[in-house]
Write an enzyme that holds these catalytic residues in place. Structure first.
Site, PDB file in Angstrom:
ATOM      1  N   VAL A 155       0.845  -1.211   0.000  1.00  0.00           N
ATOM      2  CA  VAL A 155       0.000   0.000   0.000  1.00  0.00           C
ATOM      3  C   VAL A 155       0.881   1.262   0.000  1.00  0.00           C
ATOM      4  O   VAL A 155       0.766   2.119   0.866  1.00  0.00           O
ATOM      5  CB  VAL A 155      -0.973   0.015   1.203  1.00  0.00           C
ATOM      6  N   GLY A 157       0.991   4.025  -1.799  1.00  0.00           N
ATOM      7  CA  GLY A 157       0.292   5.298  -1.878  1.00  0.00           C
ATOM      8  C   GLY A 157      -0.382   5.657  -0.568  1.00  0.00           C
ATOM      9  O   GLY A 157      -0.322   6.802  -0.107  1.00  0.00           O
ATOM     10  N   TYR A 158      -1.016   4.682   0.062  1.00  0.00           N
ATOM     11  CA  TYR A 158      -1.708   4.901   1.330  1.00  0.00           C
ATOM     12  C   TYR A 158      -0.706   5.271   2.424  1.00  0.00           C
ATOM     13  O   TYR A 158      -0.935   6.199   3.202  1.00  0.00           O
ATOM     14  CB  TYR A 158      -2.476   3.639   1.705  1.00  0.00           C
ATOM     15  N   ALA A 159       0.419   4.558   2.481  1.00  0.00           N
ATOM     16  CA  ALA A 159       1.436   4.857   3.483  1.00  0.00           C
ATOM     17  C   ALA A 159       1.996   6.263   3.285  1.00  0.00           C
ATOM     18  O   ALA A 159       2.196   7.013   4.247  1.00  0.00           O
ATOM     19  CB  ALA A 159       2.568   3.825   3.424  1.00  0.00           C
ATOM     20  N   LYS A 162      -0.729   8.815   4.393  1.00  0.00           N
ATOM     21  CA  LYS A 162      -0.944   8.887   5.841  1.00  0.00           C
ATOM     22  C   LYS A 162       0.281   9.433   6.574  1.00  0.00           C
ATOM     23  O   LYS A 162       0.136  10.077   7.621  1.00  0.00           O
ATOM     24  CB  LYS A 162      -1.349   7.519   6.377  1.00  0.00           C
TER      25      LYS A 162
END
Length: 253
Positions: A155, A157-159, A162
């Site tokens: 993940v 992009g998510y990491a 965030k």
């Protein structure tokens, strides 16, 4: 009246239709706040979150906004910032996730996640926060993640988004704390929501995650409720720039 009382406040909760957003909206209403719920798929009337808020004796307004659409987000910010009744509490909860190994991670997935999870919250907060700064008061709550501290698996992009939310929380707190605006973030642990369905459906990953959580269970959306009320209330008047994990002990392991 207690320090946790939100009577007379107006709270905007994005991603309010279900999961963590719905739980936060319900908790804020139970503490006394009227709610504007925002989601890409929120029903104009009759939604579950509306029923929660009305049952708590507060008013509810539904706004439908696609956070993947930059112009829609800018329009939402202009709308909320220009209203006669000012926004007292902004909860930036709306988010998405895309899972794929980094070497195969599509540009489109990266761009969508960064837009929804980082750019949209900034654009909305810039608009609403400006009016809070001008009034000398307000509460902004971002929803971060354990991946604001760690890298996760498949993940990227998510990491990245965030991690960006954690930095944005601190950056805005540095600028806006002198003006009476509290900017903080909640970092949920592994909560049983749609975003973690794939992990819970994978026996190996689910077991590995549960073995790491001292509390020994997946979190529930309602586990975030009290923290949201705290950060939205006068009880958190001297809390600025904090990313607060609510994770069953994961980060302490």
């Amino acid at each position: 009246m207690t320090a946790f009382d939100l009577t007379g406040k107006l709270a905007v909760v994005t991603g309010a239709r279900r999961g963590i957003g719905r739980a936060m909206a319900r908790a804020l209403a139970q503490a006394g706040a009227d709610i504007i719920g925002v989601s890409a798929t929120l029903e104009e009337s009759g939604s579950g979150v509306e029923q929660d808020v009305v049952t708590a004796g507060r008013t509810f307004e539904a706004l439908r906004t696609d956070f993947a659409d930059p112009e829609a987000v800018r329009s939402l910010g202009t709308d909320l910032a220009g209203r006669e009744r000012p926004v007292d509490i902004l909860v930036n909860n709306a988010g998405t996730i895309r899972r794929a190994p980094a070497v195969e991670h599509p540009d489109a997935d990266w761009e969508t996640v960064l837009q929804v999870d980082l750019t949209a919250p900034f654009v909305l907060t810039r608009a609403v926060g400006a009016s809070m700064v001008a009034r000398g008061k307000g509460k902004i709550i971002f929803v971060a993640s354990l991946l604001s501290f760690q890298g996760g698996i498949t993940v990227p992009g998510y990491a990245a988004a965030k991690h960006g939310i954690a930095g944005l929380t601190k950056a805005l707190a540095n600028e806006w704390a002198p003006h009476g605006v509290n900017v903080n973030a909640i970092a949920p642990g592994y909560i049983a929501t749609d975003n973690t369905q794939a992990l819970r459906d994978d026996p190996g990953r689910s077991r590995a995650i549960l073995d790491r959580i001292p509390a020994g269970r997946w979190g529930r959306a309602d586990d975030l409720a009290g923290t949201a009320v705290f950060l939205a209330s006068d009880a958190a008047a001297y809390v600025h720039g904090t990313v607060l994990p609510v994770d069953g002990g994961w980060m302490g392991r």
